[in-house]
Design a protein around this motif. Structure first.
Motif, PDB file in Angstrom:
ATOM      1  N   ILE A   1       0.844  -1.202   0.000  1.00 46.63           N
ATOM      2  CA  ILE A   1       0.000   0.000   0.000  1.00 46.63           C
ATOM      3  C   ILE A   1       0.875   1.246   0.000  1.00 46.63           C
ATOM      4  O   ILE A   1       0.604   2.208  -0.734  1.00 46.63           O
ATOM      5  CB  ILE A   1      -0.949  -0.020   1.206  1.00 46.63           C
ATOM      6  CG1 ILE A   1      -2.026  -1.101   0.995  1.00 46.63           C
ATOM      7  CG2 ILE A   1      -1.595   1.347   1.416  1.00 46.63           C
ATOM      8  CD1 ILE A   1      -2.849  -1.403   2.201  1.00 46.63           C
TER       9      ILE A   1
ATOM     10  N   ILE B   1      -6.311  11.626  -1.402  1.00 50.75           N
ATOM     11  CA  ILE B   1      -6.230  10.280  -0.819  1.00 50.75           C
ATOM     12  C   ILE B   1      -6.318  10.441   0.694  1.00 50.75           C
ATOM     13  O   ILE B   1      -5.341  10.806   1.355  1.00 50.75           O
ATOM     14  CB  ILE B   1      -4.925   9.574  -1.223  1.00 50.75           C
ATOM     15  CG1 ILE B   1      -4.740   9.625  -2.740  1.00 50.75           C
ATOM     16  CG2 ILE B   1      -4.929   8.124  -0.737  1.00 50.75           C
ATOM     17  CD1 ILE B   1      -3.375   9.175  -3.212  1.00 50.75           C
TER      18      ILE B   1
ATOM     19  N   GLU C   1      -7.276   9.181   4.638  1.00 50.99           N
ATOM     20  CA  GLU C   1      -7.253   7.988   5.487  1.00 50.99           C
ATOM     21  C   GLU C   1      -8.145   8.194   6.696  1.00 50.99           C
ATOM     22  O   GLU C   1      -8.005   9.175   7.436  1.00 50.99           O
ATOM     23  CB  GLU C   1      -5.838   7.656   5.957  1.00 50.99           C
ATOM     24  CG  GLU C   1      -5.809   6.435   6.873  1.00 50.99           C
ATOM     25  CD  GLU C   1      -4.434   6.114   7.421  1.00 50.99           C
ATOM     26  OE1 GLU C   1      -4.275   6.091   8.667  1.00 50.99           O
ATOM     27  OE2 GLU C   1      -3.501   5.895   6.622  1.00 50.99           O
TER      28      GLU C   1
ATOM     29  N   THR D   1     -10.290   9.228  -2.925  1.00 49.00           N
ATOM     30  CA  THR D   1     -10.184   7.855  -2.427  1.00 49.00           C
ATOM     31  C   THR D   1     -10.056   7.916  -0.912  1.00 49.00           C
ATOM     32  O   THR D   1      -9.230   8.674  -0.379  1.00 49.00           O
ATOM     33  CB  THR D   1      -8.950   7.140  -3.004  1.00 49.00           C
ATOM     34  OG1 THR D   1      -9.039   7.113  -4.433  1.00 49.00           O
ATOM     35  CG2 THR D   1      -8.855   5.716  -2.490  1.00 49.00           C
TER      36      THR D   1
ATOM     37  N   ARG E   1      -9.199   5.680   2.260  1.00 47.28           N
ATOM     38  CA  ARG E   1      -8.637   4.430   2.772  1.00 47.28           C
ATOM     39  C   ARG E   1      -9.047   4.238   4.230  1.00 47.28           C
ATOM     40  O   ARG E   1      -9.098   5.200   4.995  1.00 47.28           O
ATOM     41  CB  ARG E   1      -7.117   4.434   2.702  1.00 47.28           C
ATOM     42  CG  ARG E   1      -6.493   4.503   1.333  1.00 47.28           C
ATOM     43  CD  ARG E   1      -4.977   4.542   1.415  1.00 47.28           C
ATOM     44  NE  ARG E   1      -4.469   3.632   2.414  1.00 47.28           N
ATOM     45  CZ  ARG E   1      -3.907   3.999   3.564  1.00 47.28           C
ATOM     46  NH1 ARG E   1      -3.753   5.280   3.868  1.00 47.28           N
ATOM     47  NH2 ARG E   1      -3.487   3.093   4.414  1.00 47.28           N
TER      48      ARG E   1
ATOM     49  N   ALA F   1      -3.638  -5.475  -3.316  1.00 47.90           N
ATOM     50  CA  ALA F   1      -3.806  -4.173  -2.659  1.00 47.90           C
ATOM     51  C   ALA F   1      -3.162  -3.063  -3.471  1.00 47.90           C
ATOM     52  O   ALA F   1      -3.749  -1.991  -3.664  1.00 47.90           O
ATOM     53  CB  ALA F   1      -3.215  -4.225  -1.251  1.00 47.90           C
ATOM     54  N   LYS F   2      -1.955  -3.294  -3.965  1.00 50.50           N
ATOM     55  CA  LYS F   2      -1.272  -2.253  -4.735  1.00 50.50           C
ATOM     56  C   LYS F   2      -2.023  -1.949  -6.030  1.00 50.50           C
ATOM     57  O   LYS F   2      -2.293  -0.785  -6.346  1.00 50.50           O
ATOM     58  CB  LYS F   2       0.158  -2.682  -5.045  1.00 50.50           C
ATOM     59  CG  LYS F   2       0.915  -1.662  -5.903  1.00 50.50           C
ATOM     60  CD  LYS F   2       2.345  -2.088  -6.190  1.00 50.50           C
ATOM     61  CE  LYS F   2       3.022  -1.104  -7.140  1.00 50.50           C
ATOM     62  NZ  LYS F   2       4.429  -1.474  -7.433  1.00 50.50           N
TER      63      LYS F   2
ATOM     64  N   LEU G   1      -5.539  -0.410  -5.337  1.00 53.51           N
ATOM     65  CA  LEU G   1      -5.471   0.943  -4.782  1.00 53.51           C
ATOM     66  C   LEU G   1      -5.121   1.951  -5.877  1.00 53.51           C
ATOM     67  O   LEU G   1      -5.725   3.032  -5.949  1.00 53.51           O
ATOM     68  CB  LEU G   1      -4.450   1.008  -3.654  1.00 53.51           C
ATOM     69  CG  LEU G   1      -4.262   2.381  -2.993  1.00 53.51           C
ATOM     70  CD1 LEU G   1      -5.597   2.944  -2.505  1.00 53.51           C
ATOM     71  CD2 LEU G   1      -3.266   2.299  -1.838  1.00 53.51           C
TER      72      LEU G   1
ATOM     73  N   SER H   1      -8.153   2.512  -7.857  1.00 48.72           N
ATOM     74  CA  SER H   1      -9.111   3.330  -7.108  1.00 48.72           C
ATOM     75  C   SER H   1      -8.738   4.802  -7.167  1.00 48.72           C
ATOM     76  O   SER H   1      -9.590   5.675  -7.361  1.00 48.72           O
ATOM     77  CB  SER H   1      -9.170   2.862  -5.647  1.00 48.72           C
ATOM     78  OG  SER H   1      -9.590   1.509  -5.557  1.00 48.72           O
TER      79      SER H   1
ATOM     80  N   PHE I   1     -11.778   2.548  -0.015  1.00 51.64           N
ATOM     81  CA  PHE I   1     -10.832   1.437  -0.125  1.00 51.64           C
ATOM     82  C   PHE I   1     -10.567   0.887   1.273  1.00 51.64           C
ATOM     83  O   PHE I   1      -9.944   1.546   2.101  1.00 51.64           O
ATOM     84  CB  PHE I   1      -9.538   1.923  -0.769  1.00 51.64           C
ATOM     85  CG  PHE I   1      -8.596   0.819  -1.177  1.00 51.64           C
ATOM     86  CD1 PHE I   1      -8.720   0.191  -2.408  1.00 51.64           C
ATOM     87  CD2 PHE I   1      -7.587   0.412  -0.323  1.00 51.64           C
ATOM     88  CE1 PHE I   1      -7.848  -0.819  -2.787  1.00 51.64           C
ATOM     89  CE2 PHE I   1      -6.717  -0.594  -0.688  1.00 51.64           C
ATOM     90  CZ  PHE I   1      -6.845  -1.200  -1.923  1.00 51.64           C
TER      91      PHE I   1
ATOM     92  N   GLU J   1      -8.992  -1.834   3.843  1.00 48.93           N
ATOM     93  CA  GLU J   1      -7.831  -2.721   3.936  1.00 48.93           C
ATOM     94  C   GLU J   1      -7.964  -3.631   5.154  1.00 48.93           C
ATOM     95  O   GLU J   1      -7.961  -3.153   6.288  1.00 48.93           O
ATOM     96  CB  GLU J   1      -6.558  -1.876   4.045  1.00 48.93           C
ATOM     97  CG  GLU J   1      -6.392  -0.900   2.896  1.00 48.93           C
ATOM     98  CD  GLU J   1      -5.512   0.286   3.203  1.00 48.93           C
ATOM     99  OE1 GLU J   1      -5.424   1.211   2.359  1.00 48.93           O
ATOM    100  OE2 GLU J   1      -4.901   0.317   4.305  1.00 48.93           O
TER     101      GLU J   1
END
Length: 502
Positions: free
Chosen positions: A118, A199, A201, A236, A238, A276-277, A280, A283, A292, A294
């Protein structure tokens, strides 16, 4: 309650801390990390730090994943991953060298665990898109699971930065940043304008609820309500999800089912580092806002060879991991490995155990009902959904047309969950769900009509009721009973033998 990187130790500590105190503990522990750790992460390609890039031995809280046959343990396996699309594929095609042998020639892989994969994807996104920013609670320190370790030092703290402790604010800021320009290149602000790729989180999926209004009322509707003039496709979000074995009420939830009616969003859950890579990066570059998720237990438990090149894997498409003709198992995330273990118990039950007796009795019924020989064993088709919204219903129906039995497994609550939604589509006469219709790109003409026919044929061909195995309908995942909440290999095995013996 917030947790820190040594999540397992804090959750078993007897001292009770307030959420803010826990956040301070996180930051103290992260700040006290050795400087060499950050220096290594900031310069990942130097020879002197090559050994530091090697992931620790697979372990975590589900060490059996390390021996899974589903992981890509060699370079050749990794480079032949179905659906993989290299970022330079268009250049290869223009050169006339786009065959599989030519596109994989010279490409290298490296052993990574999931959080390293990731981080690699985030680094590629930042290096290939000047407008990309990464932000969230504690991400500048590396994040509680280390997925952003060293990115702030490598790309600057104006592009990788911490936010206040407010999920609504984190996602709201991401929507604002992504809305300032248009990934579709057709907005009144002139293409991308001042906006860019956001992006965000959310530190744990358990805390995504305050941002639910922003995601469902703003992000998912942004393009639709403007008639396509504006969008937030650059967003995105996460978030670590699913149980880790000891997370308790606030660190073990699987909220993906709550997004099933959110047309305009995509929801993705990978099963491994390579997945995952690629997922992602897809995405981040998708023209729709994406959540996304995880699986946190896989951050360190899953290790495989991952291409170091820039590549993507397709959204909206599931993958058949093992082919079979007698029963279809649909799952995603951590449950993929528990289903693999359950299938192994079905075909190789422990000798002299109660499991062996139960399996033998069920398979005896299955052989009599199907006319199979006494030596025959059922073959199970295992499907990883990967994208939860929109999920790959055509793939499920095609599989069901040959197996005639369907088992759906996930950790989230059963009622109102992903499994019930899929089961309802399989056995109903409804047309393609609106959520799938809105977010699925590249659909062939007449897909809805073809899908309706496929659903009818699959339903009429069922030889057993569709079965869903999910989490129990409790207020949460209780700490002491977490192992009982999660659908483990024994519960899944029960579902397999029940459907085969029906």
């Amino acid at each position: 309650m917030r947790n820190c990187p040594s999540f397992s130790r804090l959750t078993t500590h007897r001292t009770v801390h307030s959420p803010r105190t826990r956040l301070c503990l996180c930051r103290r522990r992260l700040i006290s990390s050795s400087p060499s750790t950050h220096a290594t992460a900031a310069a990942p390609n130097t020879e002197s730090t090559a050994s530091a890039l090697e992931p620790p031995p697979a372990g975590g809280h589900l060490p059996s994943i390390a021996s899974s046959a589903l992981l890509k343990n060699t370079r050749e396996q990794a480079l032949k991953t179905p659906g993989i699309l290299w970022a330079d594929a268009e250049l290869d095609e223009a050169r006339g060298t786009s065959s599989l042998s030519s596109t994989t020639a010279g490409r290298e892989t490296r052993k990574m665990n999931t959080y390293q994969a990731i981080r690699d994807a985030l680094s590629i996104a930042l290096s290939t898109d000047d407008s990309a920013i990464v932000f969230g609670e504690d991400v500048a320190f590396g994040g509680v699971f280390r997925c952003t370790l060293g990115l702030a030092e490598e790309y600057g703290r104006e592009r990788v930065f911490n936010t206040p402790l407010t999920e609504q604010g984190v996602v709201g800021f991401g929507i604002g940043y992504a809305s300032m320009g248009s990934k579709l290149g057709d907005s009144t602000l002139g293409g991308r304008g001042m906006g860019g790729t956001a992006i965000a989180e959310v530190q744990f999926a358990d805390y995504i609820w305050p941002a639910f209004d922003q995601l469902l009322n703003e992000a998912s509707k942004f393009r639709y309500r403007s008639g396509g003039r504006f969008n937030v496709g650059g967003l995105t979000v996460r978030c670590p999800t699913m149980a880790v074995g000891h997370g308790g009420l606030y660190h073990s939830q699987s909220p993906e089912g709550f997004f099933m009616g959110a047309g305009g969003l995509k929801v993705v859950i990978p099963r491994s580092p390579l997945q995952a890579k690629g997922l992602l990066l897809s995405s981040i570059r998708d023209p729709n806002p994406v959540v996304f998720m995880e699986p946190k237990i896989l951050y360190r438990s899953a290790v495989e060879q991952v291409p170091i090149s820039d590549y993507t894997l397709p959204l909206g498409h599931g993958e058949i991991l093992t082919t079979g003709s007698d029963l279809t198992v649909v799952t995603y995330g951590t449950s993929v490995y528990r289903c693999e273990q359950a299938i192994h118990l079905l075909t190789h039950p422990p000798e002299g155990s109660g499991i062996e007796k139960t399996v033998k009795a069920a398979l005896g019924d299955w052989r009599r009902n199907t006319g199979k020989s006494a030596s025959s064993s059922p073959s199970i088709e295992l499907i990883d959904l990967r994208t939860i919204l929109p999920y790959d219903l055509p793939l499920i129906l095609r599989s069901l047309s040959k197996t005639h039995r369907l088992l759906i497994v996930h950790e989230g609550p059963t009622t109102g969950g992903v499994g019930m939604q899929i089961a309802g589509e399989v056995v109903s006469g409804l047309s393609l769900t609106s959520s799938s219709s809105i977010t699925r790109e590249g659909s062939p003409s007449g897909e809805e009509e073809n899908l309706a026919q496929m659903r009818k044929e699959a339903f009429l061909g069922l030889e057993a009721p569709v079965k869903v195995i999910g989490g129990w309908d409790t207020p949460g995942v209780a700490l002491q009973y977490e192992k009982f909440y999660i659908p483990d290999e024994v519960r899944i095995l029960d579902g397999l033998v029940e459907l085969l013996a029906y």
